[in-house]
Write a protein that holds these residues in place. Sequence first.
Motif, PDB file in Angstrom:
ATOM      1  N   GLN A 120       1.078  -1.438  -0.423  1.00  0.00           N
ATOM      2  CA  GLN A 120      -0.250  -0.065  -0.148  1.00  0.00           C
ATOM      3  C   GLN A 120       0.873   1.233  -0.335  1.00  0.00           C
ATOM      4  OE1 GLN A 120      -2.649   1.427   3.738  1.00  0.00           O
ATOM      5  NE2 GLN A 120      -3.974   1.384   2.438  1.00  0.00           N
ATOM      6  N   ALA A 121       0.465   2.210  -0.919  1.00  0.00           N
ATOM      7  CA  ALA A 121       1.570   3.347  -1.416  1.00  0.00           C
ATOM      8  C   ALA A 121       0.256   4.367  -1.018  1.00  0.00           C
ATOM      9  CB  ALA A 121       2.430   3.094  -2.641  1.00  0.00           C
ATOM     10  N   PRO A 122       0.364   5.549   0.419  1.00  0.00           N
ATOM     11  CA  PRO A 122      -0.164   6.946   0.641  1.00  0.00           C
ATOM     12  C   PRO A 122      -0.199   7.570  -0.259  1.00  0.00           C
ATOM     13  CG  PRO A 122       0.579   5.718   2.371  1.00  0.00           C
ATOM     14  CD  PRO A 122       1.151   4.654   1.680  1.00  0.00           C
ATOM     15  N   CYS A 123      -1.028   8.001  -0.253  1.00  0.00           N
ATOM     16  CA  CYS A 123      -1.085   9.592  -1.257  1.00  0.00           C
ATOM     17  C   CYS A 123      -2.022  10.251  -0.120  1.00  0.00           C
ATOM     18  CB  CYS A 123      -1.188   9.135  -2.295  1.00  0.00           C
ATOM     19  SG  CYS A 123      -2.378   8.805  -2.810  1.00  0.00           S
ATOM     20  N   TRP A 124      -1.841  11.809  -0.853  1.00  0.00           N
ATOM     21  CA  TRP A 124      -2.590  12.872  -0.338  1.00  0.00           C
ATOM     22  C   TRP A 124      -3.266  14.187  -1.507  1.00  0.00           C
ATOM     23  CZ3 TRP A 124      -6.144  13.988   3.027  1.00  0.00           C
ATOM     24  CH2 TRP A 124      -6.586  14.988   3.848  1.00  0.00           C
ATOM     25  N   GLN A 125      -4.408  14.488  -1.394  1.00  0.00           N
ATOM     26  CA  GLN A 125      -4.819  15.252  -2.878  1.00  0.00           C
ATOM     27  C   GLN A 125      -3.862  15.158  -3.793  1.00  0.00           C
ATOM     28  OE1 GLN A 125      -3.671  19.571  -0.788  1.00  0.00           O
ATOM     29  NE2 GLN A 125      -5.334  18.700   0.885  1.00  0.00           N
ATOM     30  N   VAL A 126      -4.107  13.662  -3.928  1.00  0.00           N
ATOM     31  CA  VAL A 126      -4.165  13.567  -5.855  1.00  0.00           C
ATOM     32  C   VAL A 126      -5.362  13.009  -6.446  1.00  0.00           C
ATOM     33  CG1 VAL A 126      -1.965  12.889  -5.032  1.00  0.00           C
ATOM     34  CG2 VAL A 126      -3.844  11.495  -5.458  1.00  0.00           C
ATOM     35  N   ASP A 127      -5.215  13.456  -7.898  1.00  0.00           N
ATOM     36  CA  ASP A 127      -6.511  12.605  -8.631  1.00  0.00           C
ATOM     37  C   ASP A 127      -7.149  11.387  -8.692  1.00  0.00           C
ATOM     38  OD1 ASP A 127      -9.089  13.296 -10.062  1.00  0.00           O
ATOM     39  OD2 ASP A 127      -8.033  13.032 -11.840  1.00  0.00           O
ATOM     40  N   GLU A 128      -5.846  10.609  -9.050  1.00  0.00           N
ATOM     41  CA  GLU A 128      -5.914   9.825  -9.229  1.00  0.00           C
ATOM     42  C   GLU A 128      -4.089   8.877  -8.532  1.00  0.00           C
ATOM     43  OE1 GLU A 128      -6.558   7.715 -12.792  1.00  0.00           O
ATOM     44  OE2 GLU A 128      -8.956   7.996 -12.739  1.00  0.00           O
ATOM     45  N   THR A 129      -3.915   7.533  -8.454  1.00  0.00           N
ATOM     46  CA  THR A 129      -2.632   6.983  -7.794  1.00  0.00           C
ATOM     47  C   THR A 129      -2.982   5.441  -8.511  1.00  0.00           C
ATOM     48  OG1 THR A 129      -1.281   7.222  -6.218  1.00  0.00           O
ATOM     49  CG2 THR A 129      -3.143   6.874  -5.149  1.00  0.00           C
ATOM     50  N   ASN A 130      -1.271   5.395  -8.670  1.00  0.00           N
ATOM     51  CA  ASN A 130      -1.230   3.744  -9.062  1.00  0.00           C
ATOM     52  C   ASN A 130      -0.080   3.065  -8.419  1.00  0.00           C
ATOM     53  OD1 ASN A 130      -1.217   0.838 -10.381  1.00  0.00           O
ATOM     54  ND2 ASN A 130      -2.270   1.954 -11.678  1.00  0.00           N
ATOM     55  N   ILE A 131       0.211   1.947  -7.983  1.00  0.00           N
ATOM     56  CA  ILE A 131       1.511   1.246  -8.009  1.00  0.00           C
ATOM     57  C   ILE A 131       1.963   0.140  -8.884  1.00  0.00           C
ATOM     58  CG2 ILE A 131       1.484   2.292  -5.142  1.00  0.00           C
ATOM     59  CD1 ILE A 131       1.032  -0.128  -4.319  1.00  0.00           C
ATOM     60  N   ARG A 132       2.887  -0.424  -8.382  1.00  0.00           N
ATOM     61  CA  ARG A 132       3.449  -1.333  -9.132  1.00  0.00           C
ATOM     62  C   ARG A 132       4.707  -2.261  -8.533  1.00  0.00           C
ATOM     63  NH1 ARG A 132       4.186   0.060 -15.481  1.00  0.00           N
ATOM     64  NH2 ARG A 132       6.253   1.096 -14.962  1.00  0.00           N
ATOM     65  N   LEU A 133       4.928  -3.565  -8.429  1.00  0.00           N
ATOM     66  CA  LEU A 133       6.111  -3.725  -8.120  1.00  0.00           C
ATOM     67  C   LEU A 133       6.958  -4.178  -9.557  1.00  0.00           C
ATOM     68  CD1 LEU A 133       7.589  -5.368  -6.071  1.00  0.00           C
ATOM     69  CD2 LEU A 133       6.796  -7.720  -6.865  1.00  0.00           C
ATOM     70  N   TYR A 134       8.012  -3.764  -9.694  1.00  0.00           N
ATOM     71  CA  TYR A 134       8.646  -4.160 -11.179  1.00  0.00           C
ATOM     72  C   TYR A 134      10.358  -4.139 -10.592  1.00  0.00           C
ATOM     73  CZ  TYR A 134      10.784  -1.795 -15.118  1.00  0.00           C
ATOM     74  OH  TYR A 134      11.422  -2.158 -16.132  1.00  0.00           O
ATOM     75  N   ASN A 135       9.826  -5.734 -11.320  1.00  0.00           N
ATOM     76  CA  ASN A 135      11.267  -5.970 -10.985  1.00  0.00           C
ATOM     77  C   ASN A 135      12.688  -6.145 -12.458  1.00  0.00           C
ATOM     78  OD1 ASN A 135      13.389  -8.062 -12.096  1.00  0.00           O
ATOM     79  ND2 ASN A 135      11.516  -9.793 -11.634  1.00  0.00           N
ATOM     80  N   THR A 136      13.557  -5.279 -11.376  1.00  0.00           N
ATOM     81  CA  THR A 136      14.089  -4.821 -11.673  1.00  0.00           C
ATOM     82  C   THR A 136      15.340  -5.384 -12.712  1.00  0.00           C
ATOM     83  OG1 THR A 136      15.773  -4.155  -9.937  1.00  0.00           O
ATOM     84  CG2 THR A 136      14.789  -2.378 -10.091  1.00  0.00           C
ATOM     85  N   SER A 137      15.501  -6.466 -12.410  1.00  0.00           N
ATOM     86  CA  SER A 137      16.050  -7.840 -13.254  1.00  0.00           C
ATOM     87  C   SER A 137      16.134  -7.498 -14.441  1.00  0.00           C
ATOM     88  CB  SER A 137      15.994  -9.402 -11.896  1.00  0.00           C
ATOM     89  OG  SER A 137      17.137  -8.274 -11.114  1.00  0.00           O
ATOM     90  N   THR A 138      14.511  -7.817 -14.449  1.00  0.00           N
ATOM     91  CA  THR A 138      13.802  -7.992 -15.679  1.00  0.00           C
ATOM     92  C   THR A 138      13.397  -7.232 -15.874  1.00  0.00           C
ATOM     93  OG1 THR A 138      11.921  -8.741 -14.790  1.00  0.00           O
ATOM     94  CG2 THR A 138      14.024 -10.318 -14.534  1.00  0.00           C
ATOM     95  N   THR A 139      13.728  -5.991 -15.910  1.00  0.00           N
ATOM     96  CA  THR A 139      13.276  -4.379 -16.090  1.00  0.00           C
ATOM     97  C   THR A 139      11.343  -4.694 -17.154  1.00  0.00           C
ATOM     98  OG1 THR A 139      13.935  -5.058 -18.674  1.00  0.00           O
ATOM     99  CG2 THR A 139      15.072  -2.977 -17.140  1.00  0.00           C
ATOM    100  N   SER A 140      10.814  -5.051 -16.280  1.00  0.00           N
ATOM    101  CA  SER A 140       9.308  -5.337 -16.384  1.00  0.00           C
ATOM    102  C   SER A 140       8.479  -5.711 -15.229  1.00  0.00           C
ATOM    103  CB  SER A 140       9.527  -7.212 -17.004  1.00  0.00           C
ATOM    104  OG  SER A 140       9.497  -8.091 -15.717  1.00  0.00           O
ATOM    105  N   VAL A 141       7.101  -5.179 -14.913  1.00  0.00           N
ATOM    106  CA  VAL A 141       5.874  -5.270 -14.288  1.00  0.00           C
ATOM    107  C   VAL A 141       5.533  -7.259 -13.765  1.00  0.00           C
ATOM    108  CG1 VAL A 141       3.914  -4.377 -13.453  1.00  0.00           C
ATOM    109  CG2 VAL A 141       4.966  -3.034 -15.300  1.00  0.00           C
ATOM    110  N   GLN A 142       6.405  -7.041 -12.222  1.00  0.00           N
ATOM    111  CA  GLN A 142       6.094  -8.683 -11.918  1.00  0.00           C
ATOM    112  C   GLN A 142       4.273  -7.891 -11.198  1.00  0.00           C
ATOM    113  OE1 GLN A 142       8.375 -10.476 -11.783  1.00  0.00           O
ATOM    114  NE2 GLN A 142       7.151 -12.083 -11.344  1.00  0.00           N
ATOM    115  N   VAL A 143       3.885  -7.330 -10.949  1.00  0.00           N
ATOM    116  CA  VAL A 143       2.686  -6.869 -10.100  1.00  0.00           C
ATOM    117  C   VAL A 143       2.027  -5.727 -10.389  1.00  0.00           C
ATOM    118  CG1 VAL A 143       0.820  -7.847  -8.106  1.00  0.00           C
ATOM    119  CG2 VAL A 143       2.967  -9.153  -8.995  1.00  0.00           C
ATOM    120  N   GLN A 144       0.815  -5.774 -11.206  1.00  0.00           N
ATOM    121  CA  GLN A 144       0.177  -4.821 -11.300  1.00  0.00           C
ATOM    122  C   GLN A 144      -0.999  -4.062 -10.131  1.00  0.00           C
ATOM    123  OE1 GLN A 144       0.483  -2.064 -14.139  1.00  0.00           O
ATOM    124  NE2 GLN A 144      -0.582  -0.662 -11.867  1.00  0.00           N
ATOM    125  N   GLY A 145      -0.312  -3.220  -9.746  1.00  0.00           N
ATOM    126  CA  GLY A 145      -1.878  -2.790  -8.514  1.00  0.00           C
ATOM    127  C   GLY A 145      -2.525  -1.879  -8.840  1.00  0.00           C
ATOM    128  N   GLY A 146      -3.809  -1.735  -8.079  1.00  0.00           N
ATOM    129  CA  GLY A 146      -5.415  -0.659  -8.051  1.00  0.00           C
ATOM    130  C   GLY A 146      -4.828   0.281  -8.129  1.00  0.00           C
TER     131      GLY A 146
END
Length: 107
Positions: A9-35
């Motif tokens: 979970q990534a807290p934020c404040w006073q934004v319109d939309e926000t998103n997080i993801r788990l990024y694999n820096t070894s393979t330069t790819s998204v491992q898990v996309q968040g909501g």
Amino acid sequence: AGTYKVFAQAPCWQVDETNIRLYNTSTTSVQVQGGKGFFAFDGGTTFTSGQHPNLFGVFTITSAQSFKIQHICDVAGGGTSSMGYNNGPAADSGETIFTTVVIEKLK
């Protein structure tokens, strides 16, 4: 190597939309996309409601890998550019949490 379960979970404040993801820096790819998260803006100066973005997933890797959480906030729809990732420490706590991550090895 192994199969892992991740929650973040990534807290934020006073934004319109926000998103997080788990990024694999070894393979330069998204491992898990968040909501998506959001904070509703009344068109004036008040944010009326909101939800922080969450990420949950299970993934398997076959060798040692490096990861990072990527968090993006959109302020174009009424958010405040001086806010976003957090509003600094609460007056009574002196500390701020920018991201919470739990990773459990399943097998």
